[in-house]
Scaffold this active site. Structure first.
Site, PDB file in Angstrom:
ATOM      1  N   TYR A   1       2.769  10.228  -0.065  1.00 23.74           N
ATOM      2  CA  TYR A   1       2.681   9.063   0.823  1.00 23.74           C
ATOM      3  C   TYR A   1       3.143   9.416   2.223  1.00 23.74           C
ATOM      4  O   TYR A   1       2.439   9.160   3.211  1.00 23.74           O
ATOM      5  CB  TYR A   1       3.531   7.922   0.254  1.00 23.74           C
ATOM      6  CG  TYR A   1       3.494   6.640   1.062  1.00 23.74           C
ATOM      7  CD1 TYR A   1       2.419   5.772   0.980  1.00 23.74           C
ATOM      8  CD2 TYR A   1       4.546   6.292   1.909  1.00 23.74           C
ATOM      9  CE1 TYR A   1       2.385   4.588   1.708  1.00 23.74           C
ATOM     10  CE2 TYR A   1       4.531   5.114   2.638  1.00 23.74           C
ATOM     11  CZ  TYR A   1       3.440   4.258   2.538  1.00 23.74           C
ATOM     12  OH  TYR A   1       3.415   3.096   3.265  1.00 23.74           O
TER      13      TYR A   1
ATOM     14  N   SER B   1       3.497   4.292   8.885  1.00 20.74           N
ATOM     15  CA  SER B   1       4.711   3.807   8.202  1.00 20.74           C
ATOM     16  C   SER B   1       5.909   4.494   8.833  1.00 20.74           C
ATOM     17  O   SER B   1       5.764   5.571   9.433  1.00 20.74           O
ATOM     18  CB  SER B   1       4.632   4.186   6.722  1.00 20.74           C
ATOM     19  OG  SER B   1       5.861   3.968   6.075  1.00 20.74           O
TER      20      SER B   1
HETATM   21  N1  LIG Z   1       5.074  -3.307   3.210  1.00 18.90           N
HETATM   22  C1  LIG Z   1       5.726  -2.346   3.776  1.00 18.90           C
HETATM   23  O1  LIG Z   1       6.965  -2.320   3.749  1.00 18.90           O
HETATM   24  C2  LIG Z   1       4.987  -1.235   4.510  1.00 18.90           C
HETATM   25  C3  LIG Z   1       5.747  -0.345   5.260  1.00 18.90           C
HETATM   26  C4  LIG Z   1       5.111   0.672   5.941  1.00 18.90           C
HETATM   27  C5  LIG Z   1       3.730   0.784   5.900  1.00 18.90           C
HETATM   28  N2  LIG Z   1       3.017  -0.099   5.149  1.00 18.90           N
HETATM   29  C6  LIG Z   1       1.565   0.089   5.125  1.00 18.90           C
HETATM   30  O2  LIG Z   1       0.927  -1.132   5.399  1.00 18.90           O
HETATM   31  C7  LIG Z   1      -0.365  -1.135   4.787  1.00 18.90           C
HETATM   32  C8  LIG Z   1      -0.553  -2.455   4.062  1.00 18.90           C
HETATM   33  O3  LIG Z   1       0.414  -2.525   3.052  1.00 18.90           O
HETATM   34  P1  LIG Z   1       0.988  -3.878   2.458  1.00 18.90           P
HETATM   35  O4  LIG Z   1       2.454  -3.721   2.395  1.00 18.90           O
HETATM   36  O5  LIG Z   1       0.387  -5.030   3.125  1.00 18.90           O
HETATM   37  O6  LIG Z   1       0.457  -3.697   0.947  1.00 18.90           O
HETATM   38  P2  LIG Z   1      -0.387  -4.612  -0.055  1.00 18.90           P
HETATM   39  O7  LIG Z   1      -0.382  -3.858  -1.331  1.00 18.90           O
HETATM   40  O8  LIG Z   1       0.131  -6.001  -0.012  1.00 18.90           O
HETATM   41  O9  LIG Z   1      -1.844  -4.592   0.594  1.00 18.90           O
HETATM   42  C9  LIG Z   1      -2.634  -3.425   0.602  1.00 18.90           C
HETATM   43  C10 LIG Z   1      -4.074  -3.831   0.368  1.00 18.90           C
HETATM   44  O10 LIG Z   1      -4.869  -2.650   0.434  1.00 18.90           O
HETATM   45  C11 LIG Z   1      -5.832  -2.714  -0.612  1.00 18.90           C
HETATM   46  N3  LIG Z   1      -6.284  -1.369  -0.961  1.00 18.90           N
HETATM   47  C12 LIG Z   1      -5.583  -0.413  -1.614  1.00 18.90           C
HETATM   48  N4  LIG Z   1      -6.330   0.669  -1.779  1.00 18.90           N
HETATM   49  C13 LIG Z   1      -7.538   0.412  -1.218  1.00 18.90           C
HETATM   50  C14 LIG Z   1      -8.728   1.164  -1.080  1.00 18.90           C
HETATM   51  N5  LIG Z   1      -8.844   2.411  -1.570  1.00 18.90           N
HETATM   52  N6  LIG Z   1      -9.780   0.594  -0.450  1.00 18.90           N
HETATM   53  C15 LIG Z   1      -9.682  -0.676   0.016  1.00 18.90           C
HETATM   54  N7  LIG Z   1      -8.574  -1.435  -0.098  1.00 18.90           N
HETATM   55  C16 LIG Z   1      -7.506  -0.883  -0.709  1.00 18.90           C
HETATM   56  C17 LIG Z   1      -5.104  -3.397  -1.754  1.00 18.90           C
HETATM   57  O11 LIG Z   1      -5.992  -3.953  -2.706  1.00 18.90           O
HETATM   58  C18 LIG Z   1      -4.291  -4.448  -1.013  1.00 18.90           C
HETATM   59  O12 LIG Z   1      -4.974  -5.672  -0.906  1.00 18.90           O
HETATM   60  C19 LIG Z   1      -0.416   0.103   3.897  1.00 18.90           C
HETATM   61  O13 LIG Z   1      -1.140   1.119   4.551  1.00 18.90           O
HETATM   62  C20 LIG Z   1       1.032   0.505   3.766  1.00 18.90           C
HETATM   63  O14 LIG Z   1       1.192   1.869   3.539  1.00 18.90           O
HETATM   64  C21 LIG Z   1       3.605  -1.102   4.458  1.00 18.90           C
END
Ligand SMILES: NC(=O)c1ccc[n+]([C@@H]2O[C@H](COP(=O)([O-])OP(=O)(O)OC[C@H]3O[C@@H](n4cnc5c(N)ncnc54)[C@H](O)[C@@H]3O)[C@@H](O)[C@H]2O)c1
Length: 260
Positions: free
Chosen positions: A154, A141
């Site tokens: 985080y 991230s």
């Molecule tokens: N959306 C953003 O702005 C952003 C920015 C930086 C980093 N990220 C990273 O991107 C990744 C995906 O995030 P997203 O935004 O698509 O979020 P999201 O919440 O839409 O998707 C995350 C998925 O991970 C699953 N999950 C959570 N904990 C879990 C576990 N213990 N075991 C298995 N599955 C699990 C959830 O059920 C969900 O389907 C994450 O690692 C997040 O930190 C997102």
């Protein structure tokens, strides 16, 4: 199709960035192993991939639980015979300063984001070696690149993923295994919506108002990113076009972390 005959494993594949990336792999011919703690979400992904003529193994489980990880990876190998790519994407967000963070919340964030990345990578590396090499992409991230207020668990878990990426690239390059890390900024997903809603609730604003204020003040490109704009970087890094990239830490953030 460029990933024909290849298998791509994606964690957190049921939603947001993971789902978009699983679909992008499938669209380019890969067989997809999809894990999510939310089982119905990966079952619906499986249906979508199969209806489009692709193949998907869907598994409901927590990446922080070693037995789940083993069953998932073994199931993918039983179904598809190999592992070529791993996208360590599952993650959870948590808003809190350190002294206000309960141990259980700390453990959930660190176990999901950091330990989960370790466990799934460890389970996949022998299969990547058997396949003659492969690619691991870790999803950190912008929060891993610099500190973020009210984000101790985080942002530190994401910083750890960046260094883990470098360790894997160093130790496994000789086996033709590349490891890279992406650092998305503000991407429109349910996680991002939950985060903005929570920050908004603290400020007496709506999530969309918080998001607009943030984007206007911080993102040079003046907009949030879309999950597909992350997926395209992941598939590039796994492709032949990305074959000499390893140990790289790549922001995907519209310029958010370029400077002040
Ligand atoms: N959306 C953003 O702005 C952003 C920015 C930086 C980093 N990220 C990273 O991107 C990744 C995906 O995030 P997203 O935004 O698509 O979020 P999201 O919440 O839409 O998707 C995350 C998925 O991970 C699953 N999950 C959570 N904990 C879990 C576990 N213990 N075991 C298995 N599955 C699990 C959830 O059920 C969900 O389907 C994450 O690692 C997040 O930190 C997102």
């Amino acid at each position: 199709m460029k990933f024909s005959g290849k298998t791509a494993l994606v964690t957190g594949a049921g939603s947001g960035i993971g789902r978009a990336t699983a679909l992008a792999f499938a669209a380019q011919g890969a067989m997809v192993g999809a894990l999510d703690i939310n089982e119905p979400s990966v079952k619906s992904l499986q249906k979508e991939i199969e209806q489009a003529g692709g193949r998907c193994f869907a598994f409901g489980g927590d990446i922080a639980v070693p037995a789940n990880v083993t069953n998932f990876v073994d199931g993918c190998v039983a179904q598809f015979g190999r592992v070529d790519f791993l996208f360590n994407n599952a993650g959870v967000e948590f808003i809190s300063a350190l002294a206000d963070t309960d141990e259980a919340d700390w453990d959930k964030v660190v176990d999901t984001n950091y330990k989960g990345t370790f466990l799934v990578s460890k389970a996949c590396i022998p299969h990547l070696r058997t396949a003659g090499g492969g690619v691991i992409i870790n999803n950190a991230s912008d929060a891993g690149l610099r500190g973020i207020k009210m984000n101790a668990a985080y942002s530190s878990s994401k910083a750890a993923i960046i260094h883990l990426t470098r360790s894997v690239a160093l130790d496994y390059g000789k086996y033709n295994i590349r490891c890279n890390c992406i650092c998305p900024g503000c991407i429109r997903t349910p996680l991002c919506e939950r985060f903005n809603a929570e920050v908004g609730a603290r400020k007496g604003m709506s999530g969309e108002e918080v998001l607009k204020e943030f984007v206007d003040a911080n993102i040079p490109m003046g907009r949030v990113g879309m999950p597909e704009e992350v997926a395209s970087v992941v598939t590039f890094l796994c492709s032949e076009e990305g074959r000499y990239v390893s140990g790289a830490i790549i922001p995907i953030d519209g310029g958010l972390t370029a400077g002040m």
